[in-house]
Enzyme design. Structure first.
Site, mmCIF file in Angstrom:
data_model
loop_
_atom_site.group_PDB
_atom_site.id
_atom_site.type_symbol
_atom_site.label_atom_id
_atom_site.label_comp_id
_atom_site.label_asym_id
_atom_site.label_seq_id
_atom_site.Cartn_x
_atom_site.Cartn_y
_atom_site.Cartn_z
ATOM 1 N N TYR A 251 0.821 -1.211 0.000
ATOM 2 C CA TYR A 251 0.000 0.000 0.000
ATOM 3 C C TYR A 251 0.855 1.261 0.000
ATOM 4 O O TYR A 251 0.709 2.114 -0.872
ATOM 5 C CB TYR A 251 -0.920 0.002 1.235
ATOM 6 N N GLU B 73 2.348 6.324 -7.104
ATOM 7 C CA GLU B 73 1.305 7.174 -7.683
ATOM 8 C C GLU B 73 1.619 8.655 -7.496
ATOM 9 O O GLU B 73 1.522 9.451 -8.428
ATOM 10 C CB GLU B 73 -0.050 6.836 -7.047
#
Lengths: 308, 242
Positions: B164, B171
């Site tokens: 995660y 990103e």
């Protein structure tokens, strides 16, 4: 007269929080809440939820002890509703914001637009009209909050005021920024469009006000009774024949008028979001009318005649 | 009297049959869906590995898998539908936020801003996404088939702890790299004056998106941690009884 004993347990932990003896059989839940408040001063009555079952519905303040399905030793469960704030306070705060904020953009207060535009006025007359309409709308709402509305509940959770004010104030700023912008483009169809928009807006403002008055008159001062609203002599209330919550119908109409008047996408967006929220509320209200009244007129829809 | 009772019983049986058919249908669809998605992401992984082995570089890798990625990532939208109609017991909002953030990355950042497609951060989040999705979809598949290997369950509830944050880094770095190109091209933006009396600056929108990771990522991360504790904690208790 046989007295009751009342014990109040925490709904989650089942701890015994309070024991009241010698309670009158005709005592109301409201009175019991006051007694509970005395032993626990941090939980004022408005934030108490008293129920028969830990996961059940809250009892109403008007419920009388001896009419409840309890023995002479009654056990109630308590849930803290959290800090509460009065509806009137929330309404006044959330409506004063847009009024003031829009005017700040209208008068082009510094730091919003480029410095050469500070304190200038728009050259388009529709911008002045829009300011009058927007301000009128929120002044009307403030006055209705103070003098017209009769609220069922005194309070709501405190966090609502932050949520509601963000919504109203945020959208007001977003709309006002573009309408009062030096590069604002007036409606394509000019005077015709603005005139029709104004008529729709005024019609719906009067309609909305008529409904608020009609609803107020259903309820004697200080009471929380609920009755089916019916059309009155005022033609603006005849819409009750087709709709359960015409106040929302008229509100939608007003904002559609304002969208047409300003031809501004943020206004259209605000109208859409408001419409979605009001539809949710109208459907809920319509459902509770149907549940409470066997003879509820079948022709009525929640918010849009025949449609929604 | 008796016949109306029979009618009532017959109706109830019919309703129960309807419910059973519906849940059998739901299970069949979900099993098919999860197998298909596992396969899809496996295909993506293989394509990525093949490209790297053949070309020896990651430059051009995104372009080569873009269409497949778009297809499988966009199709994941149906998962929001699953939650909405109740055949999957997850919150619509949590699923919605996760799927939307992925779709946003694929369609509105990486696919539309060509200059950043060869950034290393793109490879980072692609690797993270493929491992995460293969684990997740195979977990769901095995679960539906009532034959869940311990390793798959372990992977599903432990890989994310590292993946995660890595994915978020990939990103965010990608969006950050895209900023100067967005500013220069003025893409997806609308300036005043215009007849809608609105303006939109994609550059500032991306900055707001980056900032929104600050409140959103911890919430999703802690949600997964709580799920992990619930699922793996339950396992511990069973072992104790044995």
């Amino acid at each position: 007269m046989k007295h009751y004993e009342v014990e109040i347990l925490d709904a989650k932990t089942k701890d015994k929080l309070c024991f009241l003896d010698k309670v009158e059989p005709n005592a109301t839940i409201g009175e019991i809440k006051s007694m509970f408040h005395r032993s626990h001063p941090q939980w004022y009555p408005a934030r108490q939820s008293i129920r028969l079952d830990p996961k059940g519905k809250s009892l109403k303040d008007e419920d009388v002890l001896q009419h409840l399905p309890v023995g002479t030793t009654a056990t109630f469960y308590f849930r803290d509703l959290g800090a509460q704030i009065s509806w009137v306070t929330v309404f006044l705060t959330e409506y004063t914001g847009p009024l003031v904020i829009y005017l700040m953009f209208y008068f082009r207060v510094p730091f919003i637009y480029a410095p050469k535009y500070d304190f200038t006025t728009s050259k388009h007359w529709v911008v002045h009209l829009a300011c009058m309409c927007h301000s009128f709308h929120y002044v009307k709402r403030l006055l209705e909050t103070l003098f017209v509305h009769r609220f069922s509940h005194g309070t709501m959770p405190l966090r609502n005021i932050f949520k509601n004010c963000t919504y109203y104030w945020g959208f007001a700023a977003w709309m006002a920024y573009y309408i009062n912008h030096p590069l604002y483009t007036p409606p394509i169809y000019g005077e015709q469009q603005i005139r029709i928009a104004l008529i729709i807006f005024l019609f719906c403002q009067i309609g909305n006000f008529s409904i608020h008055i009609a609803l107020r008159n259903l309820r004697p001062p200080g009471s929380k009774t609920r009755k089916i609203p019916y059309p009155t002599k005022n033609p603006f209330t005849w819409i009750f024949l087709l709709v359960s919550c015409p106040n929302y119908t008229y509100e939608l109409g007003s904002w559609l008028g304002f969208t047409l008047m300003t031809q501004c996408l943020p206004v259209a967006f605000f109208t859409l979001v408001g419409f979605i929220q009001m539809t949710v509320w109208a459907k809920g209200k319509h459902r509770s009318y149907l549940k409470e009244f066997r003879d509820y007129p079948p022709l009525r829809s929640p918010i849009l005649p025949f449609v929604l | 009297m008796a016949s109306s009772e029979e009618d009532g019983a017959a109706e109830e049986k019919e309703n129960n049959n309807k419910k059973r058919t519906k849940s059998a249908l739901a299970t069949a669809w979900l099993t098919f869906y999860n197998i298909a998605m596992t396969t899809g992401w496996l295909v993506l992984t293989l394509a990525m590995m093949r490209f790297y082995v053949e070309k020896g570089t990651h430059k051009g890798l995104y372009r080569s898998i873009a269409r497949t990625l778009k297809f499988f990532q966009t199709f994941a939208l149906v998962e929001v539908g699953h939650c909405a109609i109740g055949i999957v017991k997850t919150s619509v909002i949590v699923t919605g936020v996760q799927v939307c953030s992925r779709i946003f990355m694929v369609w509105f950042v990486t696919s539309s801003i060509r200059q950043i497609q060869n950034e290393e951060s793109v490879i980072l989040f692609l690797v993270v996404w493929t491992v995460t999705e293969i684990t997740r979809y195979s977990y769901y598949t095995f679960n539906l088939l009532n034959h869940l290997p311990h390793f798959v369950k372990w992977a599903r509830y432990n890989f994310f702890i590292v993946l995660y944050p890595l994915g978020v880094i990939g990103e965010l770095l990608t969006i950050y790299a895209a900023l100067p190109f967005v500013r220069r091209s003025g893409m997806y933006s609308m300036r005043l004056p215009n007849k809608y009396n609105v303006s939109f600056d994609y550059y500032y929108c991306l900055i707001i998106v980056m900032l929104s990771y600050i409140p959103l990522f911890p919430q999703l991360y802690f949600h997964m941690l709580r799920q992990r504790r619930k699922v793996l904690h339950g396992e511990v208790i069973v072992e104790k009884d044995d």
